[in-house]
Design an enzyme around this catalytic site. Structure first.
Site, PDB file in Angstrom:
ATOM      1  N   VAL A 298       0.869  -1.167   0.000  1.00 30.86           N
ATOM      2  CA  VAL A 298       0.000   0.000   0.000  1.00 30.86           C
ATOM      3  C   VAL A 298       0.911   1.223   0.000  1.00 30.86           C
ATOM      4  O   VAL A 298       1.932   1.253   0.699  1.00 30.86           O
ATOM      5  CB  VAL A 298      -0.947   0.024   1.210  1.00 30.86           C
ATOM      6  CG1 VAL A 298      -1.986   1.135   1.045  1.00 30.86           C
ATOM      7  CG2 VAL A 298      -1.660  -1.318   1.362  1.00 30.86           C
ATOM      8  N   GLU A 299       0.539   2.249  -0.759  1.00 31.66           N
ATOM      9  CA  GLU A 299       1.452   3.346  -1.064  1.00 31.66           C
ATOM     10  C   GLU A 299       2.070   4.072   0.125  1.00 31.66           C
ATOM     11  O   GLU A 299       3.205   4.546   0.023  1.00 31.66           O
ATOM     12  CB  GLU A 299       0.803   4.354  -2.018  1.00 31.66           C
ATOM     13  CG  GLU A 299      -0.537   4.883  -1.623  1.00 31.66           C
ATOM     14  CD  GLU A 299      -1.686   4.142  -2.283  1.00 31.66           C
ATOM     15  OE1 GLU A 299      -2.682   4.793  -2.595  1.00 31.66           O
ATOM     16  OE2 GLU A 299      -1.586   2.908  -2.463  1.00 31.66           O
ATOM     17  N   PRO A 300       1.403   4.218   1.278  1.00 32.93           N
ATOM     18  CA  PRO A 300       2.089   4.936   2.362  1.00 32.93           C
ATOM     19  C   PRO A 300       3.222   4.168   3.001  1.00 32.93           C
ATOM     20  O   PRO A 300       3.937   4.723   3.836  1.00 32.93           O
ATOM     21  CB  PRO A 300       0.978   5.213   3.371  1.00 32.93           C
ATOM     22  CG  PRO A 300      -0.046   4.192   3.117  1.00 32.93           C
ATOM     23  CD  PRO A 300      -0.004   3.941   1.637  1.00 32.93           C
TER      24      PRO A 300
END
Length: 533
Positions: free
Chosen positions: A326-328
């Site tokens: 997931v991008e974060p």
């Protein structure tokens, strides 16, 4: 330098007019909510600080009143450059009225831009955003007329190739949130689910002569922290804001502390997954078939359709060779949705967000499943703007431009659509009111022509039709059994797609109860229906 320990109201008094603020947060994670509320309270009473220039990488808020919604007051802002806007609906009327300059840049670009600021680099050079509304040949990421007076992104050539050059800010205020501070101002993130770009933001403000404010829930003794646990060294911190009421602070943020988000030793529930057989499951099942049998690194976007793909792979027993990201910054574990999107239960590892986007931009993931809001004849996708409603790009642009296989998922129409899956077929009970396959999208968040030029594999999956990106636009390759090609598909499109010479019915197992057995696609017989010219 000696760090000062103050409360949120004292911190708000120290924010100068016209400050350039680097703001941290991801939905409700890592948000200095108490400080943001104090800044707004001071402005309401005194009219200061005013003219703030705010830069943030991710969407910050709950979609109602928190996060950057606190900044929705005429005169408080001069500019916002944000990676996502959908969580701050209170800002939308001010954007439309041109009360401040509004920009939307890719989340990954903004997460990395603070590192460039810390190093005093004048621009960030990237191909992310080419061909989209962020491209200066289109709008340069500008969301209103007020933004037209400044150009924050331009186009340059390097070795004969076009790149985008993003202007790098010089923040003089950083607003961050950690878990604990010691008496020397060292900050750890023990209880925060993410670390994001906090280190880079603190360094950027410090190196540009600014002040760094960090909200924490508790101050501990000097020397009590492990050096490797410290994510922001005390020499970068000017002010520590200890929240006066930990319980109130936790309730003020969308994402509350959850030990499962920061620990690996969590046993996943053993309950069998049983996703109801409906149009959502049909879409997710067909999308999942684009995943290869080999080990793959996967990204799931936010929204019910991408998130259901993850459930389907688990239900079918095909998730064992999948590593989610997931991008974060999370690898592995069980990605969360809704207000806790970005977090994961029992992640294998969590890294800073700029490094995750380095990984994404370099083609580190194999396949991504994302939402489909609006699609046009060129294969362009819009998920970022619909009339006055500003959703923003988030990580969508970085991910879709740099992943070898991209699968967009969503229903064929919107607004009142009701369907039934039975007898191995799809039945339209009540047709949707709003067409999503349009002649030209309102805003290009994903560029089909750029993706084709880059050699990516792009698919668009709906409950009744599957399309593939080709040189000339989009090609219809499958339709659902029970669906009429003309009346249920072509009549609800603003353009006529290329129709494959080998147009097939979708795999019949998708529309049947029970497990499919595997997720390898076995398309049905060739469609023989004649269509109107």
């Amino acid at each position: 330098m000696t760090v000062k320990f103050i409360n949120s109201n004292q911190a708000a008094q120290l924010i100068p007019d016209n400050a350039i603020i680097a703001l941290e947060g991801f939905l409700g994670s890592d948000v200095a909510e108490e400080m943001l509320r104090a800044i707004r309270s001071r402005f309401d009473k005194e009219g200061h600080p005013q003219g703030l220039d705010v830069w943030h990488a991710s969407g910050i808020g709950d979609g109602i009143s928190k996060g950057t919604n606190n900044l929705a007051a005429k005169g408080l802002l001069h500019r916002i450059v944000g990676g996502h806007w959908g969580l701050a609906p209170k800002l939308e009327p001010l954007v439309e009225k041109n009360d401040f300059e509004a920009y939307n840049f890719p989340q990954g670009v903004l997460s990395q831009i603070f590192r460039d600021s810390a190093a005093h680099k004048p621009i960030q050079v990237s191909q992310v955003g080419m061909g989209t509304f962020i491209d200066p040949d289109v709008s340069g990421g500008k969301l209103n007329d007020a933004a037209k007076q400044d150009d924050l992104v331009s186009k340059i050539k390097i070795h004969g190739k076009d790149y985008l050059a993003y202007e790098v800010p010089k923040p003089n205020v950083a607003i961050l949130r950690g878990s604990f501070a010691d008496e020397d101002g060292n900050i750890t993130f023990d209880d925060e689910p993410l670390t994001l770009e906090s280190t880079a933001i603190a360094m950027a403000a410090h190196n540009n002569g600014g002040k760094v404010f960090v909200q924490v829930k508790r101050v501990v003794k000097a020397g009590s922290m492990k050096p490797k646990d410290i994510r922001i060294p005390g020499l970068l911190v000017d002010y520590v804001v200890e929240t006066h009421d930990e319980k109130m602070t936790m309730q003020s943020n969308t994402t509350q502390y959850n030990p499962d988000y920061v620990n690996q030793n969590v046993i996943e529930p053993a309950d069998a997954i049983d996703v109801p057989l409906d149009a959502k499951k049909v879409i997710a099942r067909r999308a999942a078939m684009f995943k290869k049998d080999t080990d793959e690194i996967v990204n799931y976007g936010i929204g019910k359709y991408p998130e259901t793909v993850s459930l389907i792979l688990k239900e079918e027993g095909s998730a064992e060779n999948v590593t989610t990201t997931v991008e974060p910054g999370t690898f592995g574990g069980v990605p969360m949705g809704g207000g806790d999107f970005g977090c994961a239960i029992a992640p294998e590892s969590t890294i800073d967000q700029p490094y995750m986007f380095d990984f994404y931009d370099g083609g580190g993931i194999d396949i991504t499943f994302l939402g489909l809001a609006e699609l046009d004849k060129h294969g362009n996708i819009n998920v970022s703007k619909f009339g006055p409603k500003i959703a923003g790009t988030g990580g969508f642009v970085n991910i879709t431009q740099n992943t070898p296989t991209v699968v967009f998922t969503g229903t064929f129409l919107a607004g009142g659509l009701r369907e039934k899956v039975s007898g191995g077929k799809l039945e339209i009970v009540s047709e949707g009111k709003h067409e999503k396959l349009v002649d030209e999208v309102e805003q290009i968040t994903f560029s089909g022509p750029v993706a084709y030029q880059n050699g990516q594999n792009i698919y668009y999956v709906t409950e009744r039709a599957v399309f593939k990106l080709v040189k000339e636009g989009i090609e219809l390759i499958e339709i659902a059994p029970g669906i009429d090609l003309q009346t249920d598909v072509l009549d609800h499109m603003a353009f006529k797609p290329i129709i494959s010479d080998d147009l097939r019915y979708m795999d019949a197992r998708i529309f049947e109860q029970g497990l499919m057995g595997d997720t390898k696609n076995n398309p049905g017989k060739k469609v023989q229906s004649r269509v109107n010219s």
